[in-house]
Design a protein around this motif. Structure first.
Motif, mmCIF file in Angstrom:
data_model
loop_
_atom_site.group_PDB
_atom_site.id
_atom_site.type_symbol
_atom_site.label_atom_id
_atom_site.label_comp_id
_atom_site.label_asym_id
_atom_site.label_seq_id
_atom_site.Cartn_x
_atom_site.Cartn_y
_atom_site.Cartn_z
ATOM 1 N N LEU A 52 0.840 -1.188 0.000
ATOM 2 C CA LEU A 52 0.000 0.000 0.000
ATOM 3 C C LEU A 52 0.879 1.243 0.000
ATOM 4 C CD1 LEU A 52 -2.608 -1.013 2.761
ATOM 5 C CD2 LEU A 52 -2.701 -1.472 0.293
ATOM 6 N N ASP A 53 0.340 2.359 -0.476
ATOM 7 C CA ASP A 53 1.101 3.595 -0.435
ATOM 8 C C ASP A 53 0.944 4.279 0.925
ATOM 9 O OD1 ASP A 53 -1.326 4.981 -0.393
ATOM 10 O OD2 ASP A 53 -1.263 5.491 -2.522
ATOM 11 N N LYS A 59 -1.110 -0.295 -3.995
ATOM 12 C CA LYS A 59 0.065 0.056 -4.783
ATOM 13 C C LYS A 59 0.439 -1.078 -5.732
ATOM 14 C CE LYS A 59 4.880 1.585 -4.115
ATOM 15 N NZ LYS A 59 5.919 1.881 -3.074
ATOM 16 N N SER A 60 0.609 -2.282 -5.194
ATOM 17 C CA SER A 60 0.955 -3.434 -6.022
ATOM 18 C C SER A 60 0.727 -4.729 -5.239
ATOM 19 C CB SER A 60 2.419 -3.367 -6.474
ATOM 20 O OG SER A 60 3.297 -3.462 -5.367
ATOM 21 N N GLU A 76 4.426 -3.458 2.107
ATOM 22 C CA GLU A 76 4.406 -2.077 2.597
ATOM 23 C C GLU A 76 2.995 -1.708 3.058
ATOM 24 O OE1 GLU A 76 5.979 0.583 -0.380
ATOM 25 O OE2 GLU A 76 7.276 -1.012 -1.141
ATOM 26 N N GLY A 77 2.892 -1.086 4.229
ATOM 27 C CA GLY A 77 1.601 -0.655 4.741
ATOM 28 C C GLY A 77 0.754 -1.767 5.313
ATOM 29 N N VAL A 86 -2.793 -11.083 7.829
ATOM 30 C CA VAL A 86 -1.970 -9.956 7.388
ATOM 31 C C VAL A 86 -2.930 -8.901 6.861
ATOM 32 C CG1 VAL A 86 -0.227 -9.161 5.767
ATOM 33 C CG2 VAL A 86 0.016 -11.391 6.849
ATOM 34 N N ILE A 87 -2.979 -7.740 7.545
ATOM 35 C CA ILE A 87 -3.957 -6.713 7.245
ATOM 36 C C ILE A 87 -3.295 -5.343 7.135
ATOM 37 C CG2 ILE A 87 -5.744 -8.039 8.427
ATOM 38 C CD1 ILE A 87 -5.491 -6.171 10.804
ATOM 39 N N SER A 88 -4.044 -4.369 6.670
ATOM 40 C CA SER A 88 -3.499 -3.012 6.545
ATOM 41 C C SER A 88 -3.213 -2.441 7.928
ATOM 42 C CB SER A 88 -4.489 -2.115 5.804
ATOM 43 O OG SER A 88 -5.712 -2.013 6.503
#
Length: 239
Positions: A52-53, A59-60, A76-77, A86-88
């Protein structure tokens, strides 16, 4: 099979000679590389890693095959929860399923079984920029559902139109979950049932996660499409 839509690329499914993945070009034109049936039987596992950005937007994402003892890690993020999900980083860790410390585990089997579930959710309304936000919303829903990296998710928005006008309440959001042949303690079916309950109860966390594409119709309910099949890699099918 239906062709892929705009801003997507078509990728062959290594475990289904008749199927292909439609991958958003936002994923840097990289086709997923999940483990084949032979690799899973040898003890390997598929790793889905999301980035994530700085604002929490998609993001990807990469889908690779790693050794059974290797850690998939977090992108990332993203963060790892005690349950194994696995979460934001902006989502709170919750043990939704009463699972053991490791959310997923590969069972002792030489026959890889693939289970998928598509949750078809009717939308009351869609934002005009809904399709631009699909991947970010997918990750948000995945985080709210507290999923591990072995489960691959997809999100598709389908609009029903008459001429140039959108028919209110007839658009759908399809959230897909695929165990990619890895036996998990929390199956795609279990996750779909959890999602169904959250839609029906108008869960605040789910409603917020979906807000960037539109508003769900909690009164209509959720239809589930569940499939289970043995994996057959393309190379083996060709023999």
């Amino acid at each position: 099979a239906c062709p892929c839509g705009k801003n997507t690329i078509s990728c062959p499914d290594p475990n289904d000679v008749t199927a292909r993945f439609c991958v958003p070009t936002a994923q840097h034109n990289t086709c997923p590389q999940p483990c084949t049936a032979e690799a899973i039987a040898a003890g390997n596992k598929t790793c889905v890693r999301t980035n994530l950005d700085s604002e929490g937007n998609f993001k990807s994402q990469s889908v690779t095959c790693i050794g059974g003892s290797q850690r998939c890690g977090t992108g990332e993020g993203m963060k790892l929860c005690p349950s194994g999900a696995v979460i934001s980083v902006g989502t709170t860790c919750i043990d939704l399923y009463g699972a053991p410390a490791t959310l997923t585990r590969r069972l002792s089997t030489t026959t890889a079984k693939r289970e998928t579930c598509n949750a078809i959710i009717t939308m009351s309304s869609l934002r005009t920029d809904a399709k631009k936000n699909v991947e970010t919303v997918r990750v948000k829903i995945t985080s709210v559902l507290q999923l591990s990296t072995e489960l691959r998710t997809t999100l598709v928005i389908k609009e029903t139109t008459t001429g140039r006008r959108l028919q209110t309440g007839t658009s759908t959001m399809i959230f897909g979950i695929d165990n990619q042949g890895i036996a998990t303690t929390v199956t795609p079916t279990v996750v779909c049932e959890q999602l169904k309950k959250m839609v029906k109860s108008s869960s605040p966390s789910l409603t917020d996660a979906v807000a960037a594409v539109g508003v769900m119709n909690s009164q209509v309910g959720v239809n589930l499409e569940i499939t289970t099949s043995a994996l057959t890699s393309r190379s083996k099918a060709a023999v």
